[in-house]
Enzyme design. Structure first.
Site, PDB file in Angstrom:
ATOM      1  N   LYS A 487       0.836  -1.201   0.000  1.00  0.00           N
ATOM      2  CA  LYS A 487       0.000   0.000   0.000  1.00  0.00           C
ATOM      3  C   LYS A 487       0.872   1.254   0.000  1.00  0.00           C
ATOM      4  O   LYS A 487       2.069   1.175   0.303  1.00  0.00           O
ATOM      5  CB  LYS A 487      -0.899  -0.016   1.241  1.00  0.00           C
ATOM      6  CG  LYS A 487      -0.099  -0.010   2.540  1.00  0.00           C
ATOM      7  CD  LYS A 487      -0.985  -0.236   3.751  1.00  0.00           C
ATOM      8  CE  LYS A 487      -0.160  -0.216   5.018  1.00  0.00           C
ATOM      9  NZ  LYS A 487      -0.896  -0.723   6.179  1.00  0.00           N
ATOM     10  N   ARG A 585     -10.980   1.139  14.083  1.00  0.00           N
ATOM     11  CA  ARG A 585     -10.842   1.880  12.840  1.00  0.00           C
ATOM     12  C   ARG A 585     -11.898   1.285  11.928  1.00  0.00           C
ATOM     13  O   ARG A 585     -13.073   1.532  12.140  1.00  0.00           O
ATOM     14  CB  ARG A 585      -9.404   1.686  12.308  1.00  0.00           C
ATOM     15  CG  ARG A 585      -9.029   2.557  11.169  1.00  0.00           C
ATOM     16  CD  ARG A 585      -7.529   2.474  10.838  1.00  0.00           C
ATOM     17  NE  ARG A 585      -7.096   1.161  10.390  1.00  0.00           N
ATOM     18  CZ  ARG A 585      -5.838   0.866  10.013  1.00  0.00           C
ATOM     19  NH1 ARG A 585      -4.893   1.794  10.068  1.00  0.00           N
ATOM     20  NH2 ARG A 585      -5.522  -0.349   9.605  1.00  0.00           N
ATOM     21  N   TYR A 713      14.571  32.400   3.191  1.00  0.00           N
ATOM     22  CA  TYR A 713      13.339  33.147   3.471  1.00  0.00           C
ATOM     23  C   TYR A 713      13.249  33.607   4.927  1.00  0.00           C
ATOM     24  O   TYR A 713      13.611  32.857   5.840  1.00  0.00           O
ATOM     25  CB  TYR A 713      12.119  32.261   3.218  1.00  0.00           C
ATOM     26  CG  TYR A 713      11.798  32.038   1.760  1.00  0.00           C
ATOM     27  CD1 TYR A 713      11.464  33.109   0.927  1.00  0.00           C
ATOM     28  CD2 TYR A 713      11.768  30.747   1.237  1.00  0.00           C
ATOM     29  CE1 TYR A 713      11.148  32.883  -0.406  1.00  0.00           C
ATOM     30  CE2 TYR A 713      11.452  30.515  -0.091  1.00  0.00           C
ATOM     31  CZ  TYR A 713      11.139  31.597  -0.907  1.00  0.00           C
ATOM     32  OH  TYR A 713      10.818  31.383  -2.213  1.00  0.00           O
ATOM     33  N   MET A 762      10.784  25.236  -0.887  1.00  0.00           N
ATOM     34  CA  MET A 762       9.945  24.196  -1.489  1.00  0.00           C
ATOM     35  C   MET A 762      10.789  23.135  -2.208  1.00  0.00           C
ATOM     36  O   MET A 762      10.561  21.947  -2.054  1.00  0.00           O
ATOM     37  CB  MET A 762       8.958  24.838  -2.464  1.00  0.00           C
ATOM     38  CG  MET A 762       7.907  23.878  -2.950  1.00  0.00           C
ATOM     39  SD  MET A 762       6.811  24.630  -4.163  1.00  0.00           S
ATOM     40  CE  MET A 762       5.871  25.762  -3.168  1.00  0.00           C
TER      41      MET A 762
HETATM   42  C1  LIG Z   1      -0.326  -1.512   7.033  1.00  0.00           C
HETATM   43  C2  LIG Z   1      -0.962  -2.692   7.554  1.00  0.00           C
HETATM   44  C3  LIG Z   1      -0.206  -3.819   7.940  1.00  0.00           C
HETATM   45  C4  LIG Z   1       1.295  -3.828   7.988  1.00  0.00           C
HETATM   46  O1  LIG Z   1       1.750  -3.220   9.153  1.00  0.00           O
HETATM   47  P1  LIG Z   1       3.323  -3.093   9.465  1.00  0.00           P
HETATM   48  O2  LIG Z   1       3.393  -2.575  10.824  1.00  0.00           O
HETATM   49  O3  LIG Z   1       3.842  -2.148   8.452  1.00  0.00           O
HETATM   50  O4  LIG Z   1       3.859  -4.442   9.304  1.00  0.00           O
HETATM   51  C5  LIG Z   1      -0.866  -4.958   8.298  1.00  0.00           C
HETATM   52  N1  LIG Z   1      -2.227  -4.998   8.302  1.00  0.00           N
HETATM   53  C6  LIG Z   1      -2.975  -3.943   7.962  1.00  0.00           C
HETATM   54  C7  LIG Z   1      -4.451  -4.058   8.001  1.00  0.00           C
HETATM   55  C8  LIG Z   1      -2.386  -2.743   7.588  1.00  0.00           C
HETATM   56  O5  LIG Z   1      -3.131  -1.702   7.256  1.00  0.00           O
END
Ligand SMILES: *Cc1c(COP(=O)(O)O)cnc(C)c1O
Length: 818
Positions: A487, A585, A713, A762
């Site tokens: 992801k 969540r 800046y 930037m």
């Molecule tokens: C991101 C995520 C993981 C991985 O977590 P890490 O701490 O990066 O290993 C596992 N399960 C879910 C649902 C996640 O969103």
């Protein structure tokens, strides 16, 4: 093409007395231990090695691809299912592989150099090749094939046309070197040095040195630093070098570093040695000294040695993958050209699934020891076996043999005429391998293909990633599947480039946050199952069309997806049910069980592929009770659900740090995230991981600034004394956040830490480099290790996850593979 060939029955008689040979005259060229690397199926012999995975499972696929010879160890394996294949039984196929290599080695009596030591083995081997190849026809270990498996595969490459062998041997624990010695049987030994790697495998440094010296048990000549001479076997003629001891055979009187390199002044008996090498670092100097002594032992004269040493070039074993014009992927391997590195590069090309079309641009291959006809015939066969669509040859030699290559090939006498004549728009949507000998200057082609580079680069080390993957794999209980989280653009490190590597390494599942990310992977040749964690109602069609599997986390997502499936007449579509065990969540609550059951009983649309939950603090001892509670809840929920629903599904809860801290919760699968990228919140694991990403940029300008003048800046940066500042090409839009201004953040130039001065802009920022040795164009490291990444996160009051994912997309990602 081997001159020295064996039939399967000859091989069988060398390694086993139990075989079932249906075609005893089958000729074997290739020894195969990795089912993905088959090139000459008809003439390959696959060794089923013992390991975590039962490799017998690859036999079916290999048989399909035409492989007809196997060494296996499972007595119960049904060889009858493969009536057209030869089978050799061995209780220990690795031993058999080694025994075969031993027998093969005995057929040759040309000199063989065996190299070991902690560091520098590969460099010394490659340099000796560079130095000696104009006089000898050399067979050597490909890359750093120096292990219990790599050595036999290297030795197998020995053949009648060679007259010198150079092989390296590496060990990680006692007992291993004897096996390697008996395979390599070196006649000349070379010891590089001793360092700390693999210390953990030995009771002391002394033990480690003694163990390594077992490679030299039968050598005639041994070359090493005088400091190690007491370990040398009596039987060998010893040749030592030293920077301190005038009694060494090669006494180094002086080494002086200059702009262009290092001058080495030494004496060898009465002979004066005066040599320049184009390197400045200490490790290169030591490796060069070792090579000088080898050349002296081989009776080269001083002038010849000096001439060759001055032309040494760096050993570049890594392949670089980057994106090019017109949606191309460029694999840049423009610094060495020989058959074994060509084969390795072609394998890497074949890991890339993002484009169907594959092109190879290849220069003359130099110093192969083969005659042209034989050489380019071998190359042509290799390209064909690897499924290359188009080939472009550059050089007079390769052009002379163009009739050996298929119709989709073209030839140019040199690099300049290729660049002049070619229309770059003729390259698009394809992966292009650039493989050229140094003198062809293929970097010009590489630059022509590359997209405009913003000089801030995130380098991704794919070997480190593979290492991390294998580390976590080794922690899994038998049968536990592995889902890897890609992801958020692979935690900032890339999309299909990462997924390709994971697919190649046979992970079981990928997970992305949004459907678009999954679609991108599908469009780039990723066929692994993919879970989508936040399926939006607008993306349901894309999910089904691209065969993605949604996470279903609420009554409304359940209904919406089921209704959609009904409307298009699809049933039993795999979904992943998310359970909220405490994260609060996304996810069903445990008491939604009856609702879910009821729903699934009524509808045929969905099939539960997995049920999972997410741990909130798996890394932290303080919250272990809570973690235990979360594990208890999912266990309870899935047991009930499985019983009621009448079929089983995959259950999973572990993220990275839970894999080793909570092995009892591995269930059927784990979800590896940040650990893949080299970070684990659980410190014991962290030490075993390798840093994957290196963020670097360059110095654009250097300025003299007087005490009291201001920088940037808002005039926030006040120069504390007369000095220099460097402007570098990274700013908050790249992910070097504004909070790092005014001395909070730092970077490394030539190994020295320098701090920001003034506000971060930037696209740029300024560093105070007063008193440091910095030039315009120097490389600037923002982070290159776990330590520097953690430190940066700490300064920003955040965690490495956020630092990595904040690096903006405009920072070019370049991938390396060794
Ligand atoms: C991101 C995520 C993981 C991985 O977590 P890490 O701490 O990066 O290993 C596992 N399960 C879910 C649902 C996640 O969103």
């Amino acid at each position: 093409m081997k001159e020295f060939t064996y039939t399967i029955s000859q091989i069988s008689s060398l390694i086993s007395d139990q075989s079932s040979l249906v075609f005893p005259n089958q000729i074997i060229y290739q020894l195969l231990i990795d089912s993905r690397k088959v090139t000459e199926a008809k003439n390959a012999l696959f060794f089923v090695l013992k390991g975590r995975k039962n490799a017998h499972q690859y036999i079916a696929d290999l048989y399909q691809k035409g492989v007809r010879a196997f060494v296996y160890y499972d007595k119960n394996f049904e060889i009858g299912k493969y009536p057209e294949a030869n089978f050799i039984f061995s209780a220990d196929p690795l031993k058999s592989l080694q025994n075969l290599a031993k027998a093969h080695r005995k057929k040759f009596d040309f000199p063989v150099i065996g190299i070991t030591g902690s560091n520098g083995k590969t460099v010394v081997k490659e340099w000796l090749y560079q130095l000696l190849a104009y006089k000898y026809t050399i067979v050597r270990s490909p890359k750093s094939y120096n292990s219990q498996i790599g050595v036999p595969l290297s030795i197998w490459k020995m053949d009648a046309m060679y007259n010198l062998g150079i092989f390296e041997a590496g060990i990680s624990k006692p007992g291993e070197m004897e096996a390697l010695e008996s395979i390599i049987k070196p006649t000349i030994g070379v010891f590089t040095n001793i360092g700390s790697s693999h210390d953990e495998g030995f009771s002391s440094r002394e033990e480690k040195i003694k163990e390594k010296f077992k490679l030299f048990g039968n050598v005639n000549k041994l070359i090493c630093n005088k400091a190690y001479s007491k370990y040398a076997p009596e039987s060998a003629d010893l040749y030592t070098w030293s920077l301190e001891e005038p009694t060494a055979d090669l006494y180094i009187k002086e080494t002086s570093v200059e702009d262009a390199g290092t001058t080495i002044k030494a004496v060898f008996g009465k002979r004066k040695i005066d040599i320049k090498i184009p390197f400045k670092d200490r490790a290169s100097t030591e490796n060069a000294i070792t090579c000088i002594l080898v050349m002296l032992v081989l009776e080269y004269d001083e002038l010849e040695i000096a001439d060759k040493m001055a032309k040494l070039h760096p050993v570049k074993m890594r392949l670089e993958l980057k994106s090019g014009v017109n949606n191309t992927s460029i694999i840049d391997d423009s610094y060495n050209s020989d058959l074994s590195s060509l084969e390795i590069a072609l394998d890497f090309l074949n890991h890339q699934q993002q484009h169907q079309k594959k092109t190879v641009i290849l220069s003359d291959i130099q110093q192969s020891g083969l005659d042209g006809q034989q050489l380019y015939q071998t190359v042509s066969k290799l390209l064909e076996s690897k499924g290359i669509d188009r080939m472009i040859g550059i050089g007079d030699e390769i052009s002379r043999y163009q009739n050996l290559f298929g119709t989709n090939s073209s030839f140019y006498p040199d690099t300049a005429s290729f660049i002049d004549q070619i229309d770059f728009s003729a390259f698009r949507d394809e992966t292009i391998l650039l493989k050229g000998a140094r003198k062809f200057g293929f970097e010009k082609i590489s630059n022509a293909f590359s997209q405009q580079v913003h000089e801030t680069i995130l380098e991704i080390n794919l070997n480190a990633m593979e290492h991390n993957l294998n580390y976590y794999r080794s922690k899994l209980k038998p049968g536990v599947k592995l889902m890897t989280m890609v992801k958020a653009f692979g935690y900032g490190s890339g999309s299909f480039e990462i997924a390709n590597l994971l697919q190649f390494n046979h992970v079981d599942y990928l997970a992305v946050a949004y459907a678009d990310e999954g679609v991108t992977l599908r469009q780039n040749g990723i066929t692994l199952p993919i879970m989508v964690m936040s399926p939006e109602s607008s993306s349901l069609a894309a999910i089904v069309k691209h065969n993605l599997e949604p996470e279903i986390f609420s009554k409304s997502t359940l209904t919406a997806f089921s209704n959609y499936l009904e409307s298009i007449g699809v049933s039993h579509y795999p979904i992943h049910l998310k359970l909220d065990t405490g994260m609060h969540r996304l996810g069903f609550m445990p008491d939604d069980l009856d609702y879910i059951l009821q729903f699934l009983r009524e509808k045929e649309t969905l099939k539960i592929q997995s049920v999972f939950s997410h741990l909130v603090a798996s890394e932290s001892a303080e919250h272990d009770d809570f973690t235990r509670q979360q594990i208890g809840i999912i266990k309870d929920f899935t047991t009930k659900l499985e019983k009621e629903i009448g079929y089983s599904f995959i259950k999973h809860i572990c993220n990275t740090s839970a894999i080793t801290r909570w092995p009892e919760a591995q269930f059927d699968m784990v979800r590896l995230g940040i650990g893949l990228y080299g970070v684990d919140n659980f410190s014991e694991d962290d030490e075993n991981l390798e840093q994957v990403a290196i963020l670097k940029t360059t110095v654009s300008q250097i300025k003299q600034i007087k005490k009291g003048e201001t920088v940037g800046y808002g005039r926030r940066g006040v120069m504390p004394e007369d000095g220099q500042i460097a402007t570098v090409k990274i700013g908050y839009a790249d992910g070097f956040l504004r909070a790092l201004g005014n001395g909070v953040g730092s970077m490394f130039i030539n190994g020295e830490e320098v701090f920001t001065i003034g506000n971060i802009c930037m696209d740029m920022c300024m560093l105070n480099i007063t008193g440091k040795n910095v030039k315009e164009g120097d490389e600037v490291i923002i982070f290159n290790s776990q330590k520097s990444l953690y430190k940066l996160a700490e300064k920003l009051n955040t965690i490495p996850y956020e630092v990595l994912t904040s690096i903006s997309q405009r920072v070019k990602r370049v991938y390396y593979y060794e």
